[in-house]
Design a protein around this motif. Sequence first.
Motif: not given
Length: 387
Positions: A5-6, A104-105, A145-147, A360-362
Amino acid sequence: MTLLELPEPASPMLSSARAPDDGEALAVRFEAFGGISRLARLWCDLEARSAPPFFLSWIWIGAWLETVRATPLVLAVYARESCVGLGLVVPGSRSLFGLRRRALILHEVGDAAKDVSMIEDNGFLAARGYERAVAGAALRFLGANAPGRIVASGVDDRVAEEARLAGWCSRVVASRPCPYRMLDPELGDDLAQLSRNARSQIARSMRLYEVDGPLTVTPSSSLAEAHRRFDAMGRLHQQRWVAAGKPGAFAFPAFKEFHRRVLAAGFSTGSADVLRIAAGSSEVGYLYNFFYRDEVYAYQNGFAFGDDQRLKPGLVSHLLAFAHYRRLGARRYRFLAGDSRYKRTLSTGSYDLHWLVLGRDDWMHRAESLARHLRSRLRSRHDRRTS
């Protein structure tokens, strides 16, 4: 949002990164891969307007795509409808405490057997003057945009800093020094610039080799000869590593396939070759090097080690290669990542590369950090008890 879904190419995201000339915002988007031929035209056009390391040249990137047969997501950065930045990310996953997490690499596939060629100086291909702006824009776009995670292997301090500024939390998997030697002809004799102990050892080794005849370093006369030398180097390389109880790079089929493609693409321009170092007709060793835009990359080698410990085939081979490439106009000789004694002996400087996992800082990132910290403490306690 899943990886499928990007955003579509027609829906660019305006980044806050600024172009260096007039402050215009850069547009970043994912574009359809469209096949290697289409990407080659786009990549080579930008490469001609860029100053990339060899690892971001089409010689390397094209050979990588053909070898791993991946279908990457093409991240493109535009300024006034002109492409000023490119990067290829492959959807994959990474393991953490037995769980697989989406990632994503960047310019790898996440499979150790296929990533054995070890990209360095990784990052984003960028037009001259846009290097920092492109990296920042691309990393901000990925953040929005990237999970999952971003895996970025072998990136320099600039990319690591842009990742921090883009809001990513970095886990440093490894940091390694990358020694190099400047080939300034005004510095004088290479041997004379070394420490007294190194000068003594190398000079003695050269005298011993010259009993069999003059020392020579010769490039391959044809692509076929380069391939034969590559195989000979592989045999010497494997002898050394297998004797040390390690598999060696040539044990991986993808490694050999990939570098045959690199040689096929780069030999005609002098960008990839296998040098043979000899004493008379006696084999001393081989250096598989890249020579790209006045810089040499000492990528792989194979040396004929014998019982006489006074012989130093590696030190002698690199010393002879300095003079060879200086005559060709090379400015710097890179030894690539790794803290080896011979690199420290021969180098005049060094910089660092980093292998990063960006998150991410989550709450999930904080939970991972806590789990990693607890595991480290438990291991330390166990080591103290068993020591």
